[in-house]
Structure formats: C-alpha cells, structure tokens
Enzyme design. Sequence first.
Site, mmCIF file in Angstrom:
data_model
loop_
_atom_site.group_PDB
_atom_site.id
_atom_site.type_symbol
_atom_site.label_atom_id
_atom_site.label_comp_id
_atom_site.label_asym_id
_atom_site.label_seq_id
_atom_site.Cartn_x
_atom_site.Cartn_y
_atom_site.Cartn_z
ATOM 1 N N ALA A 14 0.817 -1.213 0.000
ATOM 2 C CA ALA A 14 0.000 0.000 0.000
ATOM 3 C C ALA A 14 0.855 1.269 0.000
ATOM 4 C CB ALA A 14 -0.904 0.009 1.223
ATOM 5 N N ASP A 43 0.773 -6.308 3.639
ATOM 6 C CA ASP A 43 0.906 -5.010 4.326
ATOM 7 C C ASP A 43 0.308 -5.165 5.715
ATOM 8 O OD1 ASP A 43 1.107 -2.154 4.975
ATOM 9 O OD2 ASP A 43 1.422 -1.876 2.815
ATOM 10 N N ARG A 93 12.919 6.988 5.852
ATOM 11 C CA ARG A 93 13.484 8.046 6.694
ATOM 12 C C ARG A 93 12.868 9.384 6.316
ATOM 13 N NH1 ARG A 93 19.425 9.902 4.469
ATOM 14 N NH2 ARG A 93 19.142 9.296 2.302
ATOM 15 N N ASN A 106 13.104 -0.888 11.734
ATOM 16 C CA ASN A 106 12.812 -1.794 10.622
ATOM 17 C C ASN A 106 13.434 -3.177 10.758
ATOM 18 O OD1 ASN A 106 11.270 0.128 9.383
ATOM 19 N ND2 ASN A 106 12.883 0.851 8.019
ATOM 20 N N GLN A 113 10.216 -11.785 8.590
ATOM 21 C CA GLN A 113 9.962 -12.086 7.176
ATOM 22 C C GLN A 113 10.973 -13.081 6.611
ATOM 23 O OE1 GLN A 113 9.206 -8.412 5.025
ATOM 24 N NE2 GLN A 113 7.376 -8.016 6.240
ATOM 25 N N VAL A 130 14.352 -3.930 -0.300
ATOM 26 C CA VAL A 130 14.366 -2.512 -0.675
ATOM 27 C C VAL A 130 14.277 -1.647 0.584
ATOM 28 C CG1 VAL A 130 13.100 -0.721 -1.962
ATOM 29 C CG2 VAL A 130 13.321 -3.035 -2.924
ATOM 30 N N GLY A 131 13.504 -2.099 1.567
ATOM 31 C CA GLY A 131 13.304 -1.341 2.813
ATOM 32 C C GLY A 131 14.635 -1.051 3.496
ATOM 33 N N ASP A 163 21.492 3.159 -6.934
ATOM 34 C CA ASP A 163 22.761 3.895 -6.902
ATOM 35 C C ASP A 163 23.509 3.716 -8.232
ATOM 36 O OD1 ASP A 163 22.275 4.417 -4.064
ATOM 37 O OD2 ASP A 163 22.530 2.254 -3.937
ATOM 38 N N HIS A 191 24.250 0.810 0.710
ATOM 39 C CA HIS A 191 23.325 1.802 0.157
ATOM 40 C C HIS A 191 23.201 2.935 1.190
ATOM 41 C CE1 HIS A 191 19.973 3.666 -1.807
ATOM 42 N NE2 HIS A 191 19.180 3.467 -0.776
HETATM 43 P P1 NAD Z 1 5.776 4.078 2.527
HETATM 44 O O1 NAD Z 1 5.714 4.555 3.941
HETATM 45 O O2 NAD Z 1 5.073 4.839 1.466
HETATM 46 O O3 NAD Z 1 5.224 2.589 2.469
HETATM 47 C C1 NAD Z 1 5.663 1.592 3.321
HETATM 48 C C2 NAD Z 1 4.571 0.544 3.400
HETATM 49 O O4 NAD Z 1 5.095 -0.546 4.131
HETATM 50 C C3 NAD Z 1 3.310 1.025 4.104
HETATM 51 O O5 NAD Z 1 2.164 0.658 3.347
HETATM 52 C C4 NAD Z 1 3.368 0.297 5.431
HETATM 53 O O6 NAD Z 1 2.063 0.020 5.957
HETATM 54 C C5 NAD Z 1 4.088 -0.981 5.005
HETATM 55 N N1 NAD Z 1 4.702 -1.723 6.097
HETATM 56 C C6 NAD Z 1 5.326 -1.256 7.203
HETATM 57 N N2 NAD Z 1 5.714 -2.274 7.976
HETATM 58 C C7 NAD Z 1 5.359 -3.408 7.332
HETATM 59 C C8 NAD Z 1 5.490 -4.790 7.627
HETATM 60 N N3 NAD Z 1 6.051 -5.221 8.768
HETATM 61 N N4 NAD Z 1 5.023 -5.676 6.721
HETATM 62 C C9 NAD Z 1 4.451 -5.275 5.586
HETATM 63 N N5 NAD Z 1 4.266 -3.990 5.254
HETATM 64 C C10 NAD Z 1 4.733 -3.071 6.122
HETATM 65 O O7 NAD Z 1 7.319 3.865 2.207
HETATM 66 P P2 NAD Z 1 8.016 3.752 0.762
HETATM 67 O O8 NAD Z 1 8.334 5.111 0.290
HETATM 68 O O9 NAD Z 1 7.231 2.824 -0.105
HETATM 69 O O10 NAD Z 1 9.432 3.118 1.196
HETATM 70 C C11 NAD Z 1 9.523 1.815 1.705
HETATM 71 C C12 NAD Z 1 10.963 1.536 2.141
HETATM 72 O O11 NAD Z 1 11.837 1.538 1.012
HETATM 73 C C13 NAD Z 1 11.551 2.553 3.121
HETATM 74 O O12 NAD Z 1 12.299 1.870 4.118
HETATM 75 C C14 NAD Z 1 12.478 3.376 2.258
HETATM 76 O O13 NAD Z 1 13.517 3.985 2.995
HETATM 77 C C15 NAD Z 1 13.005 2.301 1.340
HETATM 78 N N6 NAD Z 1 13.659 2.747 0.095
HETATM 79 C C16 NAD Z 1 14.766 2.065 -0.309
HETATM 80 C C17 NAD Z 1 15.426 2.424 -1.484
HETATM 81 C C18 NAD Z 1 16.658 1.697 -1.932
HETATM 82 O O14 NAD Z 1 17.297 2.112 -2.907
HETATM 83 N N7 NAD Z 1 17.055 0.600 -1.307
HETATM 84 C C19 NAD Z 1 14.913 3.472 -2.257
HETATM 85 C C20 NAD Z 1 13.778 4.141 -1.819
HETATM 86 C C21 NAD Z 1 13.149 3.780 -0.629
HETATM 87 C C1 LMR Z 2 17.008 6.507 -1.713
HETATM 88 O O1 LMR Z 2 18.211 6.317 -1.880
HETATM 89 O O2 LMR Z 2 16.360 7.297 -2.411
HETATM 90 C C2 LMR Z 2 16.293 5.717 -0.638
HETATM 91 O O3 LMR Z 2 17.179 4.875 0.052
HETATM 92 C C3 LMR Z 2 15.504 6.551 0.277
HETATM 93 C C4 LMR Z 2 16.378 7.304 1.247
HETATM 94 O O4 LMR Z 2 16.104 7.257 2.456
HETATM 95 O O5 LMR Z 2 17.326 7.949 0.795
#
Ligand code: NAD
Ligand code: LMR
Length: 331
Positions: A14, A43, A93, A106, A113, A130-131, A163, A191
């Site tokens: 979501a 979710d 963040r 997190n 999981q 990704v998280g 990246d 990352h």
């Molecule tokens: P968001 O807040 O829009 O969505 C996160 C979703 O995860 C929400 O729907 C929330 O209800 C759900 N959630 C939370 N805990 C959960 C769980 N235990 N099980 C299942 N669902 C759960 O966030 P977003 O913008 O979609 O970002 C998600 C993550 O991805 C963040 O940690 C963000 O930092 C990360 N991210 C990583 C990268 C990367 O390059 N690795 C890039 C962008 C964002």
């Molecule tokens: C990004 O690189 O865009 C993501 O990891 C989100 C963040 O917290 O920077």
Amino acid sequence: MSKAPVRVAVTGAAGQIGYSLLFRIASGEMLGKDQPVILQLLDLPQAQKAVQGVIMELEDCAFPLLAGVVATDDPNVAFKDADYCLLVGARPRGPGMERADLLTANGAIFTVQGKAIAENANENVKVLVVGNPCNTNAYIARAAAIKVGRTNPNNYHGMLRLDHNRALSQLSAKTGRPVSSFKQMVVWGNHSPTMYADYRFATSNGDNVKALVNDAVWNNDVFLPTVGKRGAAIIDARGLSSAASAANAAIDHMHDWALGSDDWVTMGVPAPAGNSYGIPEGVVFGFPCECKGGSFKVIEGLEIDAYSKEKIQKTLDELEGERAAVADMLK
Ligand code: NAD
Ligand code: LMR
C-alpha cells in the site's frame, strides 16, 4: 504454449514504492512479456483497505499477464510458494535522518519475514530487500532464513541498483554521452552515503570512461557526493523519499537476475567466501555481478587501487557497525 504463472510477493504493497512497482510487475516489465504472474501482497492490518484500492486499480488495468492477486497481513500467506519476494514494506526516513537510523524500527520486520520466507517460499526463491537500511535488512532476513534452512542463502539481496542507475545518469550528464552507451559501472558497499560509485572499469561506446572524464576533483567533490546523497536530496525536494526510481531499480535488479544481462550489474549480495576483495563472508555488499540463466555471480579479481581501497574499507566499516548493532536481534 503459455507459461505457468510465477508467484511474486511484494511487501509494503500500500506504500508509495508499491504503487509504482505493482503495475509494472503485472505488465510484464520485470519477468518478461510472456510470463504470467500471481501477486501476493503483504501489508499491515491498518493498510488492508488501501491495498484493496490498489487491487481495484490492478483489476481495472486488465493486464493479460496478471493471473491472480492475494492480499494479506500474514507473512506466511504472502510468501507461500513465492518465486520472487520484494521486501519493500518498512518505514522510510524523513529529513535529517540517515538510513541507519531506521535499523531498530525496521530490523525486527526482517527477522520475521526472513523466517517466513524460508518456511513457506519456493526453495529457489529470489529475495530483494528494498526497505532501509537495505543491506543490513537483507543480512538480517538471510540470517533468519539460514536458521530455518531450505532456501538458498545467496539469494537474499539488498538493492544497490538505484545507486548504479544514479551513477550512470550523472556520468551521462558529465560526458554528454547517452546512458545506454555506458557499460561496466560498479557501486561498491552500502546503500548509504559511504557507497563507492566506481567508473574505473566503465566504457562508453568502447572508450574508457575514466579517461573520458579525466577529472579527479569532479569525481571526489561532485560525482561521489551527488550519487551518495541523492536519496536525501530527493527527500528534501519532495518531502518524501524516492519511489518511482526505487521501483524502477527493483524491476531492473529482478529482471536482470531472472532473465540475464549482457552488462555488469551492481547487486547487494552476500559476500562470497574468500572473495578477492577481502569482504567478510555473508556481509551484504554492493558488488559488480554477471547475471545469466537465472543466477548471478560476483565478478572477482578487479584491480583495487589505493584510493578505491580506502573507499571500500569505509563503506565496509559502516556495514560492520550496522552488523554489530543488530547482533542481538539475530540470537
Ligand atoms: P511508505 O511509507 O510509502 O510505504 C511503506 C509501506 O510498508 C506502508 O504501506 C506500510 O504500511 C508498510 N509496512 C510497514 N511495515 C510493514 C510490515 N512489517 N510488513 C508489511 N508492510 C509493512 O514507504 P516507501 O516510500 O514505499 O518506502 C519503503 C521503504 O523503502 C523505506 O524503508 C524506504 O527507505 C526504502 N527505500 C529504499 C530504497 C533503496 O534504494 N534501497 C529506495 C527508496 C526507498
Ligand atoms: C534513496 O536512496 O532514495 C532511498 O534509500 C531513500 C532514502 O532514504 O534515501
């Protein structure tokens, strides 16, 4: 004859990345235009109504490749027989935070999981975290999965592809060459701002990119900070973390892993035992990889000069610090 559907679990369905990701998976951009998919969406309980809204939109796209959708707040249901798991669900963040600040919030998600994946998914499941902080979250999920057994410990990845793509785009802007001309880019490590985007081996239409750029000051003072701090710049500009580009990178990572690539790809993968770069086994680290026939391999033996060695050590030190910070979670 049409292919049998594969099961793709996506967590955080979501959320904002989920909203950019699911439609592209269902349209065949991740696994091929001939590969039907069943989406298994996880979710939190309070997000289930929003997940239903996303499912209504998926239905309204009438994707020919979408063979089914499951929505649940139970990881055991979401990961049942999954062939691919994209672990997006986690807290993002906000301004002024580093990704490592999310470790406590997190990290716990990924012990649960990782265990649920190992107990329920296909034995050959491919997992992409990704998280954030994604390297260490992947390390946590992998450690939890190893305790269960069954799945392949090498198949728990963290996402460095965003990246890698950011680095290509900056090089294109600097050189005036199209992104598609570049090959053999690497981003080493975590990352996080310590990542080391390294174009020493890269070529553009056969030309050596380091010679083409020929600007050590730009490399150190502009290129590396721009790529390393791009996530924060996007949060500052949008008030939200990157979403469409993150989803795009997840598609790229899984696509190349599943279907292969004729270029090097950066993947955050568990460091192989005895790798030539001296990264301790199992640390989830950005490496140059080759992907072929549904598997990946770290490219070994690249020359590491003194400047690069220092950069790689810095990002490794940070990952080792994160590893120490989560040690209690893994007992
Ligand atoms: P968001 O807040 O829009 O969505 C996160 C979703 O995860 C929400 O729907 C929330 O209800 C759900 N959630 C939370 N805990 C959960 C769980 N235990 N099980 C299942 N669902 C759960 O966030 P977003 O913008 O979609 O970002 C998600 C993550 O991805 C963040 O940690 C963000 O930092 C990360 N991210 C990583 C990268 C990367 O390059 N690795 C890039 C962008 C964002
Ligand atoms: C990004 O690189 O865009 C993501 O990891 C989100 C963040 O917290 O920077």
